[in-house]
Scaffold this motif. Structure first.
Motif, short mmCIF file in Angstrom:
data_model
loop_
_atom_site.label_atom_id
_atom_site.label_comp_id
_atom_site.label_asym_id
_atom_site.label_seq_id
_atom_site.Cartn_x
_atom_site.Cartn_y
_atom_site.Cartn_z
N VAL A 15 0.83 -1.21 0.00
CA VAL A 15 0.00 0.00 0.00
C VAL A 15 0.86 1.26 0.00
CG1 VAL A 15 -1.69 1.32 1.33
CG2 VAL A 15 -1.95 -1.15 1.11
N LEU A 18 2.31 1.72 -3.43
CA LEU A 18 1.31 2.22 -4.38
C LEU A 18 1.00 3.69 -4.14
CD1 LEU A 18 -1.20 -0.78 -4.52
CD2 LEU A 18 0.45 -0.08 -6.27
N LEU A 19 1.05 4.11 -2.87
CA LEU A 19 0.80 5.53 -2.58
C LEU A 19 1.97 6.40 -3.02
CD1 LEU A 19 -0.84 5.33 0.98
CD2 LEU A 19 -1.97 5.81 -1.20
N MET A 20 3.20 5.85 -2.94
CA MET A 20 4.37 6.64 -3.32
C MET A 20 4.58 6.67 -4.83
SD MET A 20 7.24 5.89 -0.37
CE MET A 20 7.12 4.11 -0.49
N LYS A 22 2.89 6.10 -8.61
CA LYS A 22 1.62 6.01 -9.32
C LYS A 22 1.71 4.94 -10.40
CE LYS A 22 -1.91 8.78 -11.62
NZ LYS A 22 -2.28 10.12 -12.14
N ARG A 27 -3.11 3.48 -7.48
CA ARG A 27 -3.01 4.48 -6.41
C ARG A 27 -4.40 4.92 -5.96
NH1 ARG A 27 0.41 9.98 -7.10
NH2 ARG A 27 2.15 8.61 -6.54
N GLU A 28 -5.31 5.12 -6.91
CA GLU A 28 -6.67 5.50 -6.53
C GLU A 28 -7.35 4.42 -5.70
OE1 GLU A 28 -8.79 6.50 -10.04
OE2 GLU A 28 -7.52 8.22 -10.54
N ALA A 30 -5.78 2.28 -3.76
CA ALA A 30 -5.16 2.32 -2.44
C ALA A 30 -5.70 3.50 -1.63
CB ALA A 30 -3.64 2.43 -2.58
N MET A 31 -5.88 4.65 -2.28
CA MET A 31 -6.43 5.82 -1.57
C MET A 31 -7.85 5.53 -1.07
SD MET A 31 -4.38 8.55 -1.46
CE MET A 31 -5.50 9.92 -1.42
N HIS A 109 -1.24 9.24 2.85
CA HIS A 109 -2.64 9.49 2.47
C HIS A 109 -3.03 10.93 2.77
CE1 HIS A 109 -7.04 9.48 3.29
NE2 HIS A 109 -7.05 8.79 2.16
N LEU A 112 -1.21 13.22 0.24
CA LEU A 112 -1.77 13.06 -1.10
C LEU A 112 -3.13 13.73 -1.21
CD1 LEU A 112 -0.84 9.36 -1.98
CD2 LEU A 112 -0.03 11.44 -3.11
#
Length: 217
Positions: A15, A18-20, A22, A27-28, A30-31, A109, A112
């Motif tokens: 996770v 994926l956040l770091m 793209k 990423r969406e 994971a968000m 999170h 972002l």
């Protein structure tokens, strides 16, 4: 216990990655997953799990310190203590990494979300700036057009003034000619009156001469 910690650790690492980075729509996803974890009872559950893991971490660290102190006092560490020390060290490391990655995921999170909000605000500001630039350009075009029309009006006014001056000059010339004609007419009338008087006088003289001739005859 270790298998569950390894699974949670790998999931958190995925996770966080994926956040770091793209990677398409991941990423969406994971968000959204993190946002759902923060909704409803999610925060309370996460806090409870974090507190439980913190207690376990503190217990493992305490056990590790006790085993080390016992080894220092005895001068040697028994095989059982070595196994326990390694077990608790691994457990403490996994729990520590798990809590650290959970904190990293939470901060990622949060930042972002701020970044997305700032990008939306920047996009809106950019659209407003472009709209203002277009309005400014339109106003400048209208101003240029108005200045051209004003310049044309000034030219028309100047031309009308010249025509008025010309008409005034012609009117004064006509008035002068009319005055001269009127003076000439008055002079002719006076001359004709004098001629009429002279004619009347000549008629009287003629009548006198005729009467004298008739008297002599």
């Amino acid at each position: 216990m270790f298998q569950l910690l390894f699974l949670v650790l790998f999931a958190e690492a995925a996770v966080a990655l994926l956040l770091m980075v793209k990677v398409g729509p991941l990423r969406e996803l994971a968000m959204r997953g993190v946002e759902q974890a923060k909704m409803g009872r999610g925060p309370a559950t996460v806090k409870t799990i974090a507190c439980t893991l913190s207690v376990i971490l503190l217990s493992s660290v305490t056990t590790i310190l006790k085993i080390q102190n016992r080894g220092h006092k005895l001068g040697t560490v028994s095989p059982m203590d070595q196994v326990l020390w390694r077990t608790h060290l691994l457990e403490a490391s996994l729990i520590g990494y798990t809590l650290f990655l959970a904190f990293v995921i939470d901060r990622l999170h949060h930042y972002l979300q701020k970044l997305i909000t700032l990008r939306k605000a920047a996009s809106t500001s950019r659209e407003e700036v472009e709209k203002l630039q277009m309005e400014n350009r339109s106003l400048r075009e209208k101003e240029d057009k108005s200045s051209g029309e004003i310049k044309k009006l000034h030219q028309d006014i100047a031309k009308l003034r010249e025509d008025m001056k010309k008409l005034k000059s012609e009117s004064e010339d006509h008035e002068r000619k009319a005055s001269e004609a009127e003076a000439h007419v008055n002079a002719l009338q006076k001359q004709s009156e004098e001629l009429l008087l002279e004619y009347d006088r000549l008629l009287e003289d003629n009548q006198i001469l005729q009467s004298q001739l008739h008297y002599k005859a």
